[in-house]
Design an enzyme around this catalytic site. Structure first.
Site, short mmCIF file in Angstrom:
data_model
loop_
_atom_site.label_atom_id
_atom_site.label_comp_id
_atom_site.label_asym_id
_atom_site.label_seq_id
_atom_site.Cartn_x
_atom_site.Cartn_y
_atom_site.Cartn_z
N HIS A 67 -5.91 -23.58 8.83
CA HIS A 67 -5.19 -23.78 7.83
C HIS A 67 -3.75 -24.19 8.01
O HIS A 67 -3.48 -23.98 8.75
CB HIS A 67 -5.82 -22.27 6.89
N CYS A 203 -0.28 -13.55 11.70
CA CYS A 203 -0.52 -15.11 12.62
C CYS A 203 0.10 -15.94 12.10
O CYS A 203 0.96 -15.60 11.02
CB CYS A 203 -2.02 -15.60 12.47
#
Length: 655
Positions: A67, A203
């Site tokens: 991603h 993250c």
């Protein structure tokens, strides 16, 4: 918003043809590009690999979630794909990946989209759901499965919200209830259990792993009968923020994060600091250790904090030094690039106008020695120090770096001051550890700044500045007086180093050395910048040439990716060659090192100077011998491209 509003059927790949991680990423990006959901596949791919470099998005259990969040994305999109045979995606459990979700989020993605992506991430914790996905045959079946799953989740969420509202109403009317619900911001687990832990998940992009780790920790805590509260640091910022009372009551703290989170609040608590992936795959281990207090005691000391006792994750001395150095360099680079480009533009103006031209003076003031370039060494030293000793070390590190600039100790003096400041603050922590608790508040605002600055300043003034000032002067003079043969050898070395690891320690060492000489004592002729820039441009250009003229040696996806390396090479972005080097390191790295070394050596043989620290072909006009600089790059790229093209095996034969 439904998950299937982002997971559109026309982008789905029901039978992924890729056999390697790089091929899978290329195939998924190609689907995004065909649908018009991204506007710059090169930039998007660069951001995907940047995220992969931080930690693999192959989360285990057969799932991979590459991603990126970038301006290259037009509309938030999730590409679903599955591979029946599976492929090695460098997963955390070392098992092949079968199900893929490539998440493309625009830089300004709205909260609704981000919440939908978070909901998708949470669904993927359910192994039964993944098994159902593997049994689908058409995009319509995938969409129907997600719609049904989301409807079920929405129904449960509505019931939880209703229960939460009823509980609030009962509390307001004087009724008390100990019932706890599995809702965001509410403690999850067993209402009768006294075991309570808190956690933070985060993250770098904050659109997938953050929420998967949150859900995994909640589910595992409920299975274990342990109460837990989880704070998420996602793209929307911190959500379900832990309260001071909850932190105080917790038996332990779990920080499953791949980026910095606010740590000072955990002072005095047992804290487990792990990668966010451990929150997903090792949730039971983390919860058990947190409940038992089996973790180092965290001491904030006014900064981001350091643990008291053994570190939870051991790293080698070399890795630690590299990490601290890279922290300084990464914070310095924006000053290098911003100031350097403005300086380059000023040099262009100077060639068509006089040095007294107002535009020339403005650009050189902003970018040069009194502007951005004045901060290079202080910022480098400060953030090296901060990486070692946290926030209290930043100020003495920056001052030590500034003293190095003013005393001509330069880059080497700044490096020494940065490391010194970090370890001085660590030493002061130990020295003041025995002071009464009532003086803890004075440490970060008085003791560390005063004593840290005094010690670093004194050692810099009496030791580092004289030693490194003399060494730096000698080095600049020696480089300026090198004979042609010696200069060529150094050019060969610097150019070759740019290709050894393409953005890693060797690459950064060569580039930082050239920057150090470039900014020392007003020396801006750029002889060594020419060597490292030529060496860094060769690998992507060599890849581009090899994929163009030796097409049979590369897959279709590699040939398409190779075309983008023309742009990356011209722009002095060496990292464009990394995917190829990762797939075939021996042939690619060897070929590129040879060509880069030749290019770097030729710049010195022909006495080429490039007075700009970045820009590639776009600053070539500034070189004293612009055509020779381009020729050096071309020769190096052709040599590397030919060696790679002739040496590389066809795709079916590569071992």
């Amino acid at each position: 918003m439904r998950i299937t509003d982002l997971m559109i059927q026309e982008t789905m790949i029901m039978d992924l043809q890729a056999t390697t991680k790089d091929e899978a990423i290329d195939e998924l990006i190609a689907s995004l590009n065909r649908s018009g959901r991204i506007n710059d596949p090169v930039l998007f791919k660069e951001m995907i690999y940047k995220r992969e470099a931080e930690s693999s998005t192959g989360i285990g259990g057969g799932i991979a979630m590459p991603h990126a969040k970038t301006t290259a994305v037009n509309e938030p999109t999730v590409v679903f794909a599955k591979s029946r045979k599976g492929l090695d995606f460098e997963a955390l459990d070392d098992q092949p990946a079968h199900v893929f979700f490539m998440i493309a989020a625009p830089e300004g993605a709205g909260n609704t989209h981000l919440r939908t992506l978070a909901a998708l991430s949470r669904l993927l914790i359910d192994s039964d759901f993944i098994s159902q996905l593997m049994s689908t045959d058409t995009p319509a079946e995938v969409s129907a499965l997600f719609d049904a799953k989301q409807a079920e989740a929405d129904e449960k969420e509505a019931a939880k919200e209703k229960a939460k509202a009823e509980k609030a109403a009962n509390t307001a009317s004087g009724s008390t209830s100990n019932q706890q619900q599995n809702t965001p911001g509410v403690i999850v687990g067993n209402a009768n259990s006294e075991d309570f832990v808190v956690a933070v998940t985060a993250c770098p992009t904050g659109i997938a792993h953050t929420f998967m780790a949150e859900d995994a920790l909640k589910k595992k805590a409920q299975e274990m009968g342990i109460n837990i509260r989880v704070e998420t640091n996602g793209s929307e910022g911190a959500q379900n923020v832990l309260t001071a009372d909850e932190i105080a009551r917790a038996k332990g703290v779990i920080v499953a994060a791949d980026k910095n989170v606010e740590m000072a609040r955990f002072d005095g608590k047992p804290v487990l600091q792990r990668p966010v992936s451990d929150g997903i795959r090792k949730s039971e281990e983390l919860i058990r250790k947190a409940v038992n207090g089996d973790a180092p005691i965290y001491r904030s000391q006014g900064g981001n904090g350091k643990e008291e006792g053994a570190s939870d994750a051991k790293i080698s001395v070399g890795s630690k030094i590299y990490k601290d150095l890279m922290n300084g360099i990464s914070h310095m680079l924006p000053f290098v690039v911003g100031g350097g480009i403005l300086l380059a533009i000023s040099f262009l103006f100077e060639q068509i106008a006089s040095p007294d031209n107002p535009i020339v003076q403005l650009l050189q003031t902003i970018g040069g020695g009194t502007g951005a370039f004045h901060f290079l060494i202080p910022v480098l030293a400060g953030f090296i120090a901060m990486s070692i000793g946290d926030r209290p070390a930043l100020m003495p590190g920056m001052v030590g770096g500034l003293m190095a600039v003013n005393s001509n100790a330069g880059f080497l003096g700044g490096l020494a001051a940065g490391f010194l400041a970090g370890y001085v603050v660590i030493g002061l922590r130990k020295l003041f550890k025995g002071l009464p608790k009532t003086l803890d508040g004075l440490k970060p605002i008085l003791l560390y700044p005063v004593f840290g600055l005094l010690i670093v300043g004194a050692i810099s003034f009496y030791v580092f500045d004289p030693i490194f000032g003399s060494l730096n002067t000698w080095l600049v003079d020696a480089l300026g007086n090198l004979g042609t043969g010696n200069a060529v050898l150094l050019g060969l070395l610097l150019g070759g180093m740019m290709s050894i690891d393409m953005g890693g320690p060797f690459n950064k060492a060569a580039y930082t050395f050239a920057i150090g000489v470039f900014t020392s004592s007003g020396n801006t002729d750029g002889a060594w910048m020419a060597a490292v820039m030529a060496g860094g441009m060769v690998p992507p250009l060599a890849i581009a040439l090899a994929t163009t003229f030796f097409k049979s040696k590369f897959t279709e996806q590699e040939r398409k990716s190779g075309l983008t390396n023309y742009v990356l090479g011209f722009s002095f972005i060496t990292e464009g060659a990394i995917p190829f080097a990762a797939a075939d390191p021996l042939r690619v790295l060897t070929s590129c090192i040879l060509g880069s070394a030749v290019a770097g050596g030729l710049t010195q043989l022909w006495s080429i100077n490039v007075p700009a620290p970045h820009g590639g072909i776009f600053v070539a006009a500034l070189a004293n011998h612009a055509l020779l600089f381009l020729l050096a790059v071309a020769i190096g790229a052709v040599i590397s491209g030919l060696i790679l093209g002739l040496w590389k095996k066809s795709p079916t034969l590569v071992k």
